[in-house]
Design a protein around this motif. Structure first.
Motif, short mmCIF file in Angstrom:
data_model
loop_
_atom_site.label_atom_id
_atom_site.label_comp_id
_atom_site.label_asym_id
_atom_site.label_seq_id
_atom_site.Cartn_x
_atom_site.Cartn_y
_atom_site.Cartn_z
N ILE A 13 24.67 2.66 2.50
CA ILE A 13 23.94 2.03 1.41
C ILE A 13 24.80 0.95 0.75
CG2 ILE A 13 22.81 2.42 -0.82
CD1 ILE A 13 22.18 5.29 0.23
N ASP A 14 26.08 1.26 0.54
CA ASP A 14 26.99 0.26 -0.03
C ASP A 14 27.09 -0.98 0.86
OD1 ASP A 14 27.82 1.22 -2.49
OD2 ASP A 14 29.45 2.42 -1.65
N ALA A 15 27.16 -0.75 2.16
CA ALA A 15 27.27 -1.88 3.09
C ALA A 15 26.03 -2.75 3.04
CB ALA A 15 27.52 -1.36 4.50
N PRO A 59 0.81 -1.22 0.00
CA PRO A 59 0.00 0.00 0.00
C PRO A 59 0.85 1.27 0.00
CG PRO A 59 -0.91 -1.61 1.52
CD PRO A 59 0.40 -2.15 1.08
N VAL A 60 1.99 1.22 0.67
CA VAL A 60 2.93 2.35 0.71
C VAL A 60 4.33 1.75 0.56
CG1 VAL A 60 3.86 4.26 2.07
CG2 VAL A 60 1.42 3.72 2.19
N TRP A 61 5.18 2.39 -0.26
CA TRP A 61 6.50 1.84 -0.49
C TRP A 61 7.52 2.95 -0.72
CZ3 TRP A 61 2.70 2.13 -4.10
CH2 TRP A 61 3.00 2.66 -5.36
N ASP A 62 8.80 2.60 -0.53
CA ASP A 62 9.92 3.47 -0.86
C ASP A 62 10.58 2.93 -2.13
OD1 ASP A 62 9.38 4.79 1.50
OD2 ASP A 62 11.05 3.90 2.60
N ALA A 63 11.27 3.81 -2.84
CA ALA A 63 11.93 3.40 -4.08
C ALA A 63 13.20 4.21 -4.27
CB ALA A 63 10.99 3.60 -5.27
N ALA A 64 14.14 3.64 -5.01
CA ALA A 64 15.36 4.36 -5.37
C ALA A 64 14.98 5.59 -6.19
CB ALA A 64 16.29 3.46 -6.16
N SER A 65 15.55 6.74 -5.82
CA SER A 65 15.14 7.98 -6.50
C SER A 65 16.18 9.06 -6.27
CB SER A 65 13.78 8.44 -5.96
OG SER A 65 13.34 9.60 -6.62
N ILE A 66 16.51 9.78 -7.33
CA ILE A 66 17.34 10.98 -7.18
C ILE A 66 17.02 11.91 -8.33
CG2 ILE A 66 19.33 9.83 -8.29
CD1 ILE A 66 21.04 11.59 -6.25
N HIS A 67 16.37 13.03 -8.02
CA HIS A 67 15.96 13.96 -9.09
C HIS A 67 15.72 15.35 -8.52
CE1 HIS A 67 11.53 14.04 -8.09
NE2 HIS A 67 11.87 12.94 -7.47
N GLY A 68 15.94 16.33 -9.40
CA GLY A 68 15.68 17.73 -9.06
C GLY A 68 14.65 18.37 -9.97
N LEU A 103 21.18 -0.89 -5.12
CA LEU A 103 21.61 -0.04 -4.00
C LEU A 103 23.00 0.54 -4.27
CD1 LEU A 103 20.35 -2.17 -0.98
CD2 LEU A 103 19.52 0.09 -1.66
N THR A 104 23.88 -0.24 -4.88
CA THR A 104 25.21 0.27 -5.21
C THR A 104 25.13 1.48 -6.12
OG1 THR A 104 26.18 -1.94 -4.97
CG2 THR A 104 27.42 -0.34 -6.26
N GLU A 105 24.23 1.44 -7.08
CA GLU A 105 24.09 2.58 -8.00
C GLU A 105 23.45 3.79 -7.32
OE1 GLU A 105 23.75 0.76 -12.42
OE2 GLU A 105 22.24 0.06 -11.01
N VAL A 106 22.59 3.54 -6.35
CA VAL A 106 22.05 4.66 -5.56
C VAL A 106 23.18 5.37 -4.82
CG1 VAL A 106 20.59 5.27 -3.59
CG2 VAL A 106 19.76 3.63 -5.29
N ALA A 107 24.05 4.59 -4.17
CA ALA A 107 25.18 5.19 -3.44
C ALA A 107 26.07 5.98 -4.38
CB ALA A 107 25.98 4.09 -2.74
#
Length: 287
Positions: A235-237, A149-158, A202-206
């Motif tokens: 995040i890398d760990a 119903p609610v979730w988090d996701a990888a995200s980086i934007h302006g 996750l590695t690419e997020v870091a």
């Protein structure tokens, strides 16, 4: 099955990302999609490149699906790169080929269909988009099938979508970005897109946090680059050992993002619920 990955990154940004994680955005998307569709033939296109050909409508129609990647590109800027990306997407819509986009890919589709994209100013989603929730229409939409119903996701934007084009359907939002997922229809074309990045590890997020560290400090998300590095190191760990409950707790993450199968939900749903049925109507079978 024939699939086309369209890199939204201009060449300089593509090489910067390769230096950071060893792959461009298109190569990341290609590798993930290949794992989800092992028998597929996957080609890459670079419509933002000055020396790159923009495939014509007939060529695009020969593919079963098109994927648009993320990018630092600002589609509202009056630049040749942005104009080529938007023109490419208009041809995708005209071809009737199902398409999917993340982050800038969503923004390109919005601009091509007549919507509005804007800068977020000092606001950012950096690392993770939190507490995304489906709209009433999104709860029954196949793009989000299987999501919590609610979730988090990888995200980086302006940048963000300010106004969806006429006839589009808003599928998900959160407290930071009103348009987190949407369906856009133009002529025979159907596009499913998300503002976040189901394709990123996750590695690419870091790595993305490290690449944009100066901008994140300027935006007030951290007081110094060392704080960004500390977050990226956590995040890398966790990427190295996804069973680390202590790290998941410190980062505020759960299996919706840590578990690869759940993290890539939207891409699998796109292939299963839009691409496969469209192939059947085109008489292309299942191979």
């Amino acid at each position: 099955m024939r699939l086309l990955i369209a890199e939204s990154e201009p060449p300089a940004d593509r090489e910067k990302r390769r230096a950071s994680v060893g792959r461009s955005s298109g190569e990341t998307m290609r590798d993930l999609v290949q794992s989800l569709a092992p028998g597929a033939t996957i080609d890459r296109a670079t419509p933002a490149d000055a020396d790159g050909d923009i495939p014509d409508e007939a060529t695009i129609a020969g593919y079963d699906a098109v994927f648009l990647t993320g990018s630092p590109l600002h589609v509202y800027d009056d630049t040749p790169e942005a104009a080529r990306e938007v023109e490419f997407m208009r041809r995708v819509f005209a071809s009737g080929t199902p398409s999917f986009g993340s982050c800038a890919g969503l923004q390109v589709a919005v601009a091509a269909a007549g919507g509005v994209v804007r800068s977020m100013g000092d606001r950012r989603e950096a690392g993770f988009a939190r507490r995304i929730a489906a709209t009433e229409e999104g709860r029954d939409h196949p793009l989000l099938a299987g999501r919590a119903p609610v979730w988090d996701a990888a995200s980086i934007h302006g940048d963000e979508v300010e106004t969806l084009p006429e006839g589009a359907t808003l599928l998900a939002s959160n407290g930071v970005t009103a348009v987190q997922a949407a369906e856009i229809r133009v002529g025979p074309g159907v596009f499913w897109g998300v503002q976040y990045h189901p394709e990123l590890s996750l590695t690419e997020v870091a790595a993305a946090l490290r690449r944009q560290a100066s901008d994140l400090v300027d935006a007030g998300l951290a007081r110094a680059r060392a704080e960004i590095e500390a977050q990226a190191a956590l995040i890398d760990a966790l990427a190295a050992d996804p069973t680390r409950r202590d790290l998941a707790w410190r980062l505020g993450l759960d299996t919706e993002l840590i578990d690869r199968a759940k993290r890539t939900t939207e891409l699998r749903n796109f292939l299963e619920h839009l691409v496969a049925p469209t192939r059947a109507t085109r008489g292309r079978g299942l191979a």
